[in-house]
Design a protein around this motif. Structure first.
Motif, PDB file in Angstrom:
ATOM      1  N   LEU A 167      53.931   5.444   7.740  1.00  0.00           N
ATOM      2  CA  LEU A 167      54.825   4.644   6.889  1.00  0.00           C
ATOM      3  C   LEU A 167      55.306   3.024   7.166  1.00  0.00           C
ATOM      4  CD1 LEU A 167      57.399   6.701   5.289  1.00  0.00           C
ATOM      5  CD2 LEU A 167      55.806   5.768   4.249  1.00  0.00           C
ATOM      6  N   LYS A 168      55.216   2.073   6.352  1.00  0.00           N
ATOM      7  CA  LYS A 168      56.020   1.046   7.151  1.00  0.00           C
ATOM      8  C   LYS A 168      57.403   1.739   6.510  1.00  0.00           C
ATOM      9  CE  LYS A 168      52.824  -2.569   5.166  1.00  0.00           C
ATOM     10  NZ  LYS A 168      52.404  -3.214   4.016  1.00  0.00           N
ATOM     11  N   ILE A 169      57.962   0.283   6.879  1.00  0.00           N
ATOM     12  CA  ILE A 169      59.924   0.174   7.012  1.00  0.00           C
ATOM     13  C   ILE A 169      60.164   0.282   5.804  1.00  0.00           C
ATOM     14  CG2 ILE A 169      62.349  -1.181   8.459  1.00  0.00           C
ATOM     15  CD1 ILE A 169      60.112   0.670  10.025  1.00  0.00           C
ATOM     16  N   GLY A 170      60.437   0.905   5.286  1.00  0.00           N
ATOM     17  CA  GLY A 170      60.761   0.141   3.764  1.00  0.00           C
ATOM     18  C   GLY A 170      60.078   1.104   3.059  1.00  0.00           C
ATOM     19  N   GLY A 171      59.047   2.244   3.569  1.00  0.00           N
ATOM     20  CA  GLY A 171      58.302   2.561   2.944  1.00  0.00           C
ATOM     21  C   GLY A 171      58.099   3.650   2.450  1.00  0.00           C
ATOM     22  N   ARG A 172      57.517   4.366   0.803  1.00  0.00           N
ATOM     23  CA  ARG A 172      58.617   5.949   0.332  1.00  0.00           C
ATOM     24  C   ARG A 172      57.845   6.776   0.313  1.00  0.00           C
ATOM     25  NH1 ARG A 172      62.358   3.701  -3.108  1.00  0.00           N
ATOM     26  NH2 ARG A 172      62.056   4.868  -4.637  1.00  0.00           N
ATOM     27  N   LEU A 173      58.128   8.284   0.655  1.00  0.00           N
ATOM     28  CA  LEU A 173      57.051   9.454   1.353  1.00  0.00           C
ATOM     29  C   LEU A 173      57.811  10.018  -0.026  1.00  0.00           C
ATOM     30  CD1 LEU A 173      54.692  11.743   2.575  1.00  0.00           C
ATOM     31  CD2 LEU A 173      56.548  12.049   3.412  1.00  0.00           C
ATOM     32  N   VAL A 174      56.792  10.330  -1.145  1.00  0.00           N
ATOM     33  CA  VAL A 174      57.122  11.092  -1.735  1.00  0.00           C
ATOM     34  C   VAL A 174      56.242  12.406  -1.554  1.00  0.00           C
ATOM     35  CG1 VAL A 174      57.060  11.849  -4.495  1.00  0.00           C
ATOM     36  CG2 VAL A 174      57.555   9.685  -3.665  1.00  0.00           C
ATOM     37  N   ILE A 175      56.808  14.274  -2.019  1.00  0.00           N
ATOM     38  CA  ILE A 175      56.162  14.782  -0.996  1.00  0.00           C
ATOM     39  C   ILE A 175      57.346  16.123  -1.313  1.00  0.00           C
ATOM     40  CG2 ILE A 175      57.388  15.384   0.915  1.00  0.00           C
ATOM     41  CD1 ILE A 175      55.012  16.686   2.318  1.00  0.00           C
ATOM     42  N   PRO A 176      56.035  17.207  -2.039  1.00  0.00           N
ATOM     43  CA  PRO A 176      56.824  18.867  -2.270  1.00  0.00           C
ATOM     44  C   PRO A 176      56.633  19.634  -1.363  1.00  0.00           C
ATOM     45  CG  PRO A 176      54.838  18.387  -3.355  1.00  0.00           C
ATOM     46  CD  PRO A 176      54.790  17.199  -2.717  1.00  0.00           C
ATOM     47  N   VAL A 177      57.847  19.917  -1.398  1.00  0.00           N
ATOM     48  CA  VAL A 177      58.398  20.419   0.322  1.00  0.00           C
ATOM     49  C   VAL A 177      58.865  22.804   0.130  1.00  0.00           C
ATOM     50  CG1 VAL A 177      59.357  20.554   2.899  1.00  0.00           C
ATOM     51  CG2 VAL A 177      58.503  18.630   1.032  1.00  0.00           C
ATOM     52  N   GLY A 178      57.899  23.064   0.533  1.00  0.00           N
ATOM     53  CA  GLY A 178      58.630  24.304   0.233  1.00  0.00           C
ATOM     54  C   GLY A 178      57.278  25.236   0.368  1.00  0.00           C
ATOM     55  N   LEU A 179      57.592  26.977  -0.212  1.00  0.00           N
ATOM     56  CA  LEU A 179      56.350  27.437  -0.406  1.00  0.00           C
ATOM     57  C   LEU A 179      56.348  28.271  -1.116  1.00  0.00           C
ATOM     58  CD1 LEU A 179      57.465  29.297   3.492  1.00  0.00           C
ATOM     59  CD2 LEU A 179      55.128  28.527   3.111  1.00  0.00           C
ATOM     60  N   ASP A 180      56.524  28.865  -1.999  1.00  0.00           N
ATOM     61  CA  ASP A 180      55.981  29.264  -3.491  1.00  0.00           C
ATOM     62  C   ASP A 180      56.723  28.082  -4.002  1.00  0.00           C
ATOM     63  OD1 ASP A 180      55.102  31.759  -1.925  1.00  0.00           O
ATOM     64  OD2 ASP A 180      57.245  32.769  -2.108  1.00  0.00           O
ATOM     65  N   GLU A 181      57.626  28.007  -4.271  1.00  0.00           N
ATOM     66  CA  GLU A 181      58.127  27.063  -5.044  1.00  0.00           C
ATOM     67  C   GLU A 181      58.846  25.883  -3.990  1.00  0.00           C
ATOM     68  OE1 GLU A 181      60.996  27.730  -8.974  1.00  0.00           O
ATOM     69  OE2 GLU A 181      62.082  27.711  -6.835  1.00  0.00           O
TER      70      GLU A 181
END
Length: 213
Positions: A167-181
């Motif tokens: 990611l760049k400085i100021g960049g955004r990572l959108v990620i769903p984190v977890g196992l079943d949910e």
């Protein structure tokens, strides 16, 4: 491959549903209104294509619920000409949304069957990502980094370090984190070592698989 006035009317209704669920980004809503989602699905699902539901697309994968696509896209806050890395091309629907947002899209898919099918299909519809890659999304795409934004369209048991580093400085990572949910999570890179983290409630995704080879 037809896109009729009836389909467009159904997309307008879908956009109204998304607004009622809290989607406010006009550019994202316009992308949802513009993209013929029914073409990204098996024709047997056509009558249901504009319901706010996920559907199977083969290779144990799904086309995400429109609300999820809109929510992730809104969190990503894409500006025209930004470099965006998508982890999990899938049906190509999220890819098409990113392209409608005028992003320069690099997309990775690990299922060969889907990769081949979606590549041909996107070109047929006139959607042209910068690059589509058959490979392991956990590793990201270091040769094209850094990115203004990274979007992960599968549930990650943990956040891949490689993605954070790309990611760049100021960049955004959108990620769903977890196992079943999964918990929808946004990381904003503040410096070479600092990230701001925000969480946005529970979602369900197919799992993000790592190539152990």
């Amino acid at each position: 491959m037809q896109d009729t006035l009836k389909h467009r009317g159904m997309r307008n209704k879908l956009a109204e549903v998304l607004i009622s669920k809290g989607i406010t980004d006009t550019v994202v809503l316009n992308a949802i209104r513009a993209i013929p989602r029914h073409l990204f699905m098996d024709s047997s699902f056509e009558a249901h294509a504009y319901q706010d539901k996920a559907f199977p697309i083969g290779a144990d994968q799904t086309i995400s619920q429109p609300y999820t696509v809109a929510f992730q896209s809104q969190l990503l806050a894409v500006k025209p000409n930004q470099k965006i890395l998508e982890i999990g091309t899938g049906s190509g629907y999220q890819t098409a949304v990113l392209l409608k947002l005028k992003a320069k899209v690099y997309s990775i898919e690990r299922q060969l069957e889907l990769f081949k099918k979606t590549n041909i299909f996107l070109k047929k519809l006139g959607y042209r990502p910068k690059k589509t890659i058959f490979g392991d999304g956990y590793k990201g795409l270091p040769e094209e980094a850094p990115f203004d934004g990274i979007i992960v369209t599968a549930g990650a048991p943990e956040v891949p370090k490689a993605l954070m580093s790309q990611l760049k400085i100021g960049g955004r990572l959108v990620i769903p984190v977890g196992l079943d949910e999964q918990v929808m999570t946004l990381f904003i890179r503040k410096s070479s070592t600092e990230f701001e983290k925000k969480e946005f409630g529970s979602f369900r995704f197919v799992p993000l698989l790592e190539d152990k080879n």
